[in-house]
Design a protein around this motif. Structure first.
Motif: not given
Length: 723
Positions: A612, A615, A643, A646, A679, A685-686
């Motif tokens: 995660a 990106y 996602k 985070p 988000f 943050n998902s």
């Protein structure tokens, strides 16, 4: 498969131990080089292992990305004013820098020794990079890196600090070679100097005729090319019974894109100890933009050469019997490094270093007549960015031995043993093909034409069955993105790959499987030990379906790869494991992903890599943007989890997107209409997207039309679930 404890010796105990410890991560580690590869006059150090104020990029294996073409799949990006600082691994007075700059740009790199800036700089340019080959299906713009060398003007010692600073252009530094260059050699007694025939060592005048006159005057002797630079405006021909000798490849430089172009020679040509720099900026296959094009004749040799910015180093046709090509550097060619193009007998290609080829680094292609009793031995090959490290297309009694190959890309394996003919008349593999003692590091790639992966070592019955005896012995495969050994009929016609023995191999961290069998045939495996296998030991799914079977015979001593991939309708992906009906399994993880655009290293695959913190980011300021994943089979997807990283550094944002689906990858329909999804790092943050119960899709597409936090589509993970 029956698994028993190995009882015979494996290749290179030092290398096997290094692999087991996970230490084989650099281009030319000492342990691997002791067993395979060339004896090199320099030591390479990866930029990602050095200190830097810049940004490390990679690792990445996605075709068309900068990191995927880098040595080690990683590099360091420097904006102007940023540095990367190396610790010298040895005494040296020269460096060679592998780098990339953005397309259309040029500039300079400042050099510092122990904190003191030198007056010399390194010129960097994109002139020889960013190659397009539209006639090769699915080939993307490639060949991003280049090499630039510098004599420092002083001696440095092991432990000294050498820094490179981008001054006026963004520079991505990949690897640096440290070398102690000897003084220029002196003129051999009795030789004919090209300067005595009017050659201009300043590089200003045209020295072509002077070279021709010196060759004519020195028949049976030596043509001496003193230190300096010489410009040739046309190729030499009629070269035979002569030695062409320079003062060393760092001291004598010839600038021409076509050095020798001749269809025949009586032989006895010896070329050594100078550099040839071409001006080839694109690949035009009909142009003989090669250091040697055609024939040097029997009993010839090429040694101690530095060849750069050519289409091909040596494209050899006609009679080249007993030719020896050794101790050369071939860099930045837009096509092959060397190709024995039929009718080569007793040729030895050994202890050469090749980096950044735009096709096969070393190839034998048995067109018109078979290459016979010829070998590629103890060569070090890095970063062929469109095809294979070593490719054998047909031929009789061929040997590929003790080579070190790393970082193949897009359309290639580390080693390919193939009956792909390209043209007729072609002479398929026959006799005994010996593949012995080779080390393959991060080799193999996702083939965009087949849309499935290629193994580190590939045996390919492309246009006809393999009738030769193929002996693959004492192989080391480490960090292959996909499989270790692949057996395939690349044309899709199912010709048999048979008479194959794999005896003695260490396979460490194969991304998918150890054996990828995709055509009918047979192979015997003995003493093949694997650790860190990503999905399963064996993928055995001959194509076309029903065309026959591939028989794996256990010869004993195998371990670590007895599991079998159970579903031939789904390609194994790195680290995926066998498919299962578990509704809690993320169907998208590790699957092939594409997008309408991406920004730098933030490639589509980053959204399905299970991490995660990495990106995908689309091209900026260009909505709408779409991201697509192939789940491998039609699935009743009910829930998506989208996602972003985070981290509190990622401010809250809303992305407006729609969900589309397809069963065939061609016709897409809307599954969830466009709407905004929030988000927020404070809540992980998902965002979760529920899909209708009627949803049945294989290809999942997210189309982003707006993002309040950044002018692009962004996902760190896209997860797809059955419930």
């Amino acid at each position: 498969m029956h698994i028993v404890r190995p009882v015979t010796c494996m290749p290179s105990i030092a290398v096997a131990l290094a692999l087991a410890a996970g230490t084989l991560v650099a281009l030319t580690p000492a342990a691997a080089q002791a067993a395979a590869g060339a004896d090199l006059p320099f030591t390479s150090v990866e930029a990602e292992s050095a200190g830097t104020t810049g940004t490390k990029i990679g690792p990445d294996h996605t075709q068309g990305t900068l990191a995927s073409e880098a040595s080690g799949r990683q590099a360091v990006r420097l904006s102007p004013g940023q540095r990367v600082e190396f610790t010298a691994p040895r005494a040296a007075n020269a460096v060679n820098l592998a780098y990339s700059v953005p397309d259309g740009q040029s500039g300079t790199v400042a050099v510092y020794v122990n904190g003191t800036r030198l007056t010399k700089t390194i010129a960097v340019t994109s002139k020889y990079s960013y190659i397009d080959t539209s006639w090769i299906p699915r080939a993307k713009t490639h060949h991003f890196f280049d090499n630039a060398r510098l004599l420092l003007g002083q001696n440095i010692q092991a432990g000294d600090r050498i820094a490179f600073e981008a001054t006026n252009v963004q520079v991505t530094v990949d690897v640096t070679d440290f070398e102690e260059v000897s003084a220029a050699a002196t003129q051999p007694a009795g030789s004919v100097s090209v300067v005595s025939k009017g050659a201009d060592p300043s590089g200003q005048g045209d020295s072509t005729q002077a070279f021709r006159d010196a060759i004519a005057a020195a028949q049976g002797g030596v043509v001496w090319i003193p230190p300096g630079e010489y410009r040739l405006t046309s190729a030499l021909a009629g070269v035979q019974n002569v030695t062409l000798q320079g003062a060393g490849s760092w001291h004598t430089v010839v600038r021409t894109s076509r050095f020798i172009d001749q269809s025949s020679s009586s032989g006895g040509v010896h070329i050594k100890d100078f550099a040839v720099f071409g001006e080839v900026t694109e690949r035009v296959d009909s142009h003989p933009d090669n250091f040697v094009n055609g024939s040097l004749g029997p009993g010839s040799s090429v040694s101690g050469m530095w060849l750069q910015h050519l289409k091909v180093g040596l494209w050899l046709m006609g009679n080249n019997d007993n030719l020896v090509v050794e101790n050369n550097r071939i860099l930045d060619t837009t096509a092959d490094g060397l190709n024995l193009n039929g009718n080569s007998r007793g040729v030895r290609v050994r202890h050469n270093f090749l980096r950044n080829q735009g096709d096969d680094s070393l190839a034998m292609w048995s067109l018109y007549a078979p290459d016979t009793d010829s070998s590629f031995e103890n060569n070090t090959i890095s970063q062929p960015n469109l095809a294979n490290g070593i490719a054998i297309y047909g031929g009789t009694d061929i040997t590929v031995k003790d080579n070190l190959i790393s970082d193949t890309n897009a359309l290639g394996s580390g080693i390919a043993i193939s009956n792909q003919k390209f043209l007729d008349p072609f002479h398929p593999l026959s006799g005994t093909i010996t593949v012995d003692g080779n080390t393959l590091v991060r080799t193999g790639a996702m083939n965009p034409n087949w849309n499935h992966p290629m193994g580190a070592l590939r045996v390919d019955s492309y246009d006809s069955a393999i009738e030769a005896t193929v002996r693959i012995t004492d192989t080391i495969v480490t960090d292959s993105p996909y499989s270790a050994f692949e057996f395939v009929s690349g044309s899709g016609r199912g010709f048999a790959a048979k008479n194959i023995t794999v005896d003695g191999a260490v396979v460490n961290r194969a991304g998918t499987v150890v054996v990828q069998a995709e055509t009918q045939g047979a192979a015997t495996f003995r003493n093949v030990r694997a650790t860190g296998v990503g999905a399963a030991g064996i993928y055995n799914c001959p194509y076309p379906t029903g065309s026959g079977t591939f028989t794996l015979t256990d010869g004993g001593g195998n371990s670590g790869w007895n599991s079998i991939w159970s579903d031939c309708s789904v390609w194994p992906q790195p680290g995926q494991g066998n498919p299962d009906p578990d509704p809690t399994r993320n169907l998208a993880k590790g699957r092939p992903a594409t997008a309408t655009g991406s920004q730098d290293v933030y490639t589509p695959g980053k959204a399905v890599d299970g991490d995660a913190s990495t990106y995908w980011e689309s091209a900026n300021h260009a909505f709408p943007q779409s991201w697509t994943v192939d789940l491998g089979s039609n699935e009743s997807v009910r829930r998506l989890v989208l996602k972003l990283p985070p981290s509190p550094a990622w401010g809250a944002r809303t992305q407006t997107l729609s969900v589309l689906g397809s069963t065939d990858g061609q016709a897409y329909s809307t599954v969830v209409p466009s709407q905004g999804y929030r988000f927020d790092p404070a809540t992980g943050n998902s965002a979760t997207v529920s899909l209708p119960s009627t949803t049945h899709l294989r290809h999942l597409r997210l189309t982003v039309t707006a993002n309040t936090g950044w002018p692009a589509g962004q996902f760190s993970e896209v997860e797809a679930y059955l419930s």
